[in-house]
Design an enzyme around this catalytic site. Sequence first.
Site, mmCIF file in Angstrom:
data_model
loop_
_atom_site.group_PDB
_atom_site.id
_atom_site.type_symbol
_atom_site.label_atom_id
_atom_site.label_comp_id
_atom_site.label_asym_id
_atom_site.label_seq_id
_atom_site.Cartn_x
_atom_site.Cartn_y
_atom_site.Cartn_z
ATOM 1 C CE1 TYR A 111 -4.108 2.588 0.728
ATOM 2 C CE2 TYR A 111 -2.621 3.183 2.246
ATOM 3 C CZ TYR A 111 -3.102 3.324 1.340
ATOM 4 O OH TYR A 111 -4.178 4.496 1.889
ATOM 5 C CG ASP A 142 5.611 3.632 1.014
ATOM 6 O OD1 ASP A 142 5.970 4.552 2.178
ATOM 7 O OD2 ASP A 142 4.649 4.427 0.681
ATOM 8 C CE LYS A 197 0.458 5.116 8.379
ATOM 9 N NZ LYS A 197 0.885 4.183 7.163
HETATM 10 C C1 LIG Z 1 0.064 4.687 5.890
HETATM 11 C C2 LIG Z 1 0.819 4.662 4.982
HETATM 12 C C3 LIG Z 1 0.697 5.194 3.300
HETATM 13 C C4 LIG Z 1 -0.081 6.404 3.157
HETATM 14 O O1 LIG Z 1 0.158 7.673 4.298
HETATM 15 P P1 LIG Z 1 -0.957 8.609 4.711
HETATM 16 O O2 LIG Z 1 -0.593 9.388 6.210
HETATM 17 O O3 LIG Z 1 -2.157 7.245 4.881
HETATM 18 O O4 LIG Z 1 -1.697 9.107 3.530
HETATM 19 C C5 LIG Z 1 1.697 5.049 2.742
HETATM 20 N N1 LIG Z 1 2.459 4.466 2.174
HETATM 21 C C6 LIG Z 1 2.745 2.842 3.287
HETATM 22 C C7 LIG Z 1 3.576 2.468 2.947
HETATM 23 C C8 LIG Z 1 1.809 3.542 4.746
HETATM 24 O O5 LIG Z 1 1.777 3.023 5.508
#
Ligand SMILES: *Cc1c(COP(=O)(O)O)cnc(C)c1O
Length: 456
Positions: A167, A262, A290
């Site tokens: 994701y 990511d 995060k």
């Molecule tokens: C949570 C997450 C996102 C998206 O971040 P948001 O702050 O919710 O937009 C993107 N990539 C990864 C790996 C994530 O865990």
Amino acid sequence: MLDAIKKAFTSNEEHQPSGKKGDISREKSAELYAKAQQYFPGGVNSPVRAFKSVYGTPLFIERGDGCFLWDADGNKFIDFCCSWGPLILGHNHPKIREKVSKALEKGLSFGAPTALENELAELILKNNKCIEKIRFVSSGTEAVMSAIRLARGYTGRDKIIKFEGCYHGHSDSLLVKAGSGLVTFGETSSAGVPQSFADETIVIPLDDTKAVETAFAQFDGQIAAIIIEGVPANNGLLIQEPAYIQFLRDITRKHRALLIFDEVITGFRLGFEGAAAYYGIQPDIITYGKIIGGGMPVGAYGASSELMGHISPDGGVYQAGTLSGNPVAMAAGIAQLSELKSSSFYKSLHTKSNEFVEAIRRYTAAKNYKLKLFSVGSIFWFAFTDKEQIRAASDIDHHSMEYYKAFHRELLNRGIYFGPSGYEVGFVSAAHTKVELEKAKRAIFESLDEVFRHKS
Ligand SMILES: *Cc1c(COP(=O)(O)O)cnc(C)c1O
């Protein structure tokens, strides 16, 4: 999150009222939820929060402190969701609160540079060998979206490779799932994403070197980047072999494509330098979110000075934000990351997490329960499976989520809060003391006994 997307569009399941004997009271939460449903689609501002994959109505949270959460009905929980990862120091950390309060007194936003941005950037860059420059944004989604644009702008190519089960936020080119066949153009996984956008995203299975080679052969000279989660942790915890990550590094170099990590979850989680340092592999671009914001909305992307020189106003890749580098959010990030700098921080967090996870493993093995606990650092995932390894999304048995559903309910009834979906991982924070982890373990054992008594 992926589960949330799927469920948001497929679930026609009614919420069962929590009528079971021993169920916690959810009266106030249910009242608030009824109201929220008048205001928001599904009663929430992010789909997974709607408890579609678990029992009952969502809990409305009143406050958090340390490793504890209290809901609107006064129920108290030991929290392993930790706001989906950001709260590595736990809730309401005094140092973050203090720093944020100080920033608050000076104003909330200026739309002009502040020293706080420098301070957070310096804290990150001085302690991270993988990136030389950084740009702050306001969410993980935004960070990844911008990183993809940078990769495309820099390489002059349009296509990207993403993996099934990773994701990367909800931007158009990344809300794409695998089509049929080994190497396919993606299919959109959300209404409203044009197929022509999805056509620029190639979705392939994790842990499959052949598929990556085939993609590069098939789309020679067209692939801008491969994007992968530091450790895929949004659709179960799909721990990859270091050799596979190295393979991705090698093949991207060979084809002059970029490798994007990511690290929105793994950044500052696996260590201060995240998965890149954990693997000892240098990606071209890293995205953060995060933990970086200490609980405030912050994301970031970073790379070499050369690559970042392509971002506007230095270069031609446009990216901007009214609230980017917001002083209050920067203050929270500075306060949190300052606590994480010492190597002993991660050592003790990981040791504590390992002991916790190992104890649960021993218990389930002794009881012969069909359950595996996968973990890395302070991230863990309950997989109701016999499989020794789960590396690809297709290895997850979707029927096993019924076990999680029952487990989640038992846990809530015993004061343990986990994410409301079996595809989500749990987090141990620095605020989880040995005493609370001991209590949590007991509650987990009892909950598992209850689940397997009925299911097997
Ligand atoms: C949570 C997450 C996102 C998206 O971040 P948001 O702050 O919710 O937009 C993107 N990539 C990864 C790996 C994530 O865990």
